[in-house]
Scaffold this motif. Structure first.
Motif, short mmCIF file in Angstrom:
data_model
loop_
_atom_site.label_atom_id
_atom_site.label_comp_id
_atom_site.label_asym_id
_atom_site.label_seq_id
_atom_site.Cartn_x
_atom_site.Cartn_y
_atom_site.Cartn_z
N HIS A 94 9.77 -4.40 6.65
CA HIS A 94 8.62 -5.29 6.42
C HIS A 94 8.91 -6.75 6.74
CE1 HIS A 94 4.55 -4.53 4.32
NE2 HIS A 94 4.42 -5.26 5.40
N ASP A 130 6.21 -7.53 -1.96
CA ASP A 130 7.06 -8.24 -0.99
C ASP A 130 6.88 -9.75 -1.10
OD1 ASP A 130 7.78 -5.69 -0.27
OD2 ASP A 130 6.69 -5.69 1.64
N ASP A 155 2.50 -0.78 4.92
CA ASP A 155 3.83 -0.23 4.62
C ASP A 155 3.63 1.25 4.28
OD1 ASP A 155 6.21 0.55 3.22
OD2 ASP A 155 6.56 -1.52 2.58
N ASP A 201 0.79 -1.28 0.26
CA ASP A 201 2.22 -1.21 -0.05
C ASP A 201 2.38 -0.77 -1.50
OD1 ASP A 201 5.05 -1.79 -0.12
OD2 ASP A 201 4.74 -3.47 1.25
N HIS A 227 -3.06 -5.86 2.74
CA HIS A 227 -1.68 -5.39 2.69
C HIS A 227 -1.62 -4.12 1.83
CE1 HIS A 227 2.51 -6.28 0.70
NE2 HIS A 227 2.61 -5.32 1.59
MN MN Z 1 6.69 -3.62 2.16
#
Ligand code: MN
Ligand code: MN
Length: 318
Positions: free
Chosen positions: A129, A155, A243, A151, A149
């Protein structure tokens, strides 16, 4: 629309045959004169120099290319034929330096700066990532972007291992600090798992990033969550970062930091389909780690998610 950019049909050459490119599209490197005709560029980022746990996503692009030869030209549900709506091509791999994090970040920023200068929307197969940070540096250098995003993890951590600022757990902290993202137009979906502490969530709250944790995702359902995500992204330029560890490891075991209790592959695909309508200026699918799933099932899901995102990009374009 040019016929030069159609994928090779499985009726012409069986899908397991030939040199694999993403979705069987033509390979157009950055120095090819046909680059000027490309609208959407599929790119491999074979680099996992930001990985803090189990490695392997450096091998992702090759396995994703192979799996993506299974993708046909027409969407199974919507009937959309994206390759007839936009010139798509495999731009090849960005060349990282596996022994140097900062040099790799520089090389990737430079590559994506060329892609942006050619007016191409990049759809990237990672890589870990941290690959998203140099992409954002190239795409957002003149104004901050919104971001959707997907995931298990935010992050958003400040640093790892006593001050290491550049890992796959920190890219979006850096991106907010560097004003590559407009935090009020960022929505993170699917966050779950045990935590080191609450530092990342507190940072999200302090800058106005919307975090939709997994318990809320499961309670509300995909359509409702994605309606909110589209509203947060608004009408402005938006990046999509996906992700693979967003998906439950029962469906996507080939990743370094799996977290149980996630969405099924069906829900994961539906999330990507419901990106349609967002003004997507770039997207990625990261953290596929082939050594943890020799069956290749994770990569096939990853390639299918890339096709969904490609369709969403095409719909944003028209
Ligand atoms: Mn990630
Ligand atoms: Mn993750």
């Amino acid at each position: 629309m040019s016929t030069d950019f159609q994928p090779v049909s499985g009726f012409v050459l069986p899908r397991y045959a030939g040199v694999p490119t993403f979705m069987r599209l033509p390979h157009i490197p950055l120095d090819d004169p046909r680059l000027a005709q490309v609208h959407i560029g599929l790119i491999g980022a074979p680099w996992d120099g930001g990985t803090t746990n189990r490695p392997g996503p450096r091998h992702g692009p090759r396995q994703l290319r192979d799996a993506s030869t299974m993708i046909r030209a027409q969407h199974g549900i919507t009937g959309l034929r994206p390759f007839e709506a936009a010139n798509c091509a495999d731009l090849g791999d960005v060349a990282p330096n596996p022994a140097d994090v900062q040099d790799s970040l520089r090389r990737m920023t430079e590559f994506y700066t060329q892609v942006r200068a050619a007016g191409i929307v990049p759809l990237t197969a990672g890589g870990d990532h941290l690959c998203t940070l140099p992409i954002l540096r190239a795409l957002a250098h003149d104004r901050p972007l919104g971001m959707i995003h997907f995931d298990s993890h935010t992050d958003l951590f400040h640093s790892y291992f006593n001050g290491m600022m550049y890992t796959h757990g920190t890219p979006f902290r850096r991106a907010v600090e560097e004003e590559l993202l407009d935090p009020k137009r960022v929505c993170m979906i699917g966050i779950r798992g045990t935590a080191y502490d609450s530092e990342d969530r507190e940072f999200a709250r302090s800058v106005g990033i919307r975090v939709i944790p997994i318990e809320e995702f499961h309670k509300r359902g995909v359509a409702d969550v994605m309606a909110e995500a589209r509203e947060i992204a608004g009408a402005g330029d938006t990046y999509v970062s996906y992700d693979i560890d967003f998906v439950d490891p029962a469906f996507a075991p080939g990743t370094g930091t799996p977290e149980v209790g996630g969405p099924s592959s069906w829900q994961a695909l539906e999330c990507a389909r419901l990106l349609a309508g967002i003004k997507i200026v770039g997207a990625d699918l990261v953290e596929v780690s082939p050594p943890f799933d020799p069956s290749g099932g994770t990569a096939y899901l990853g390639a299918s998610l890339m096709f969904e995102m490609l369709c969403a990009i095409v719909q944003a374009k028209s």
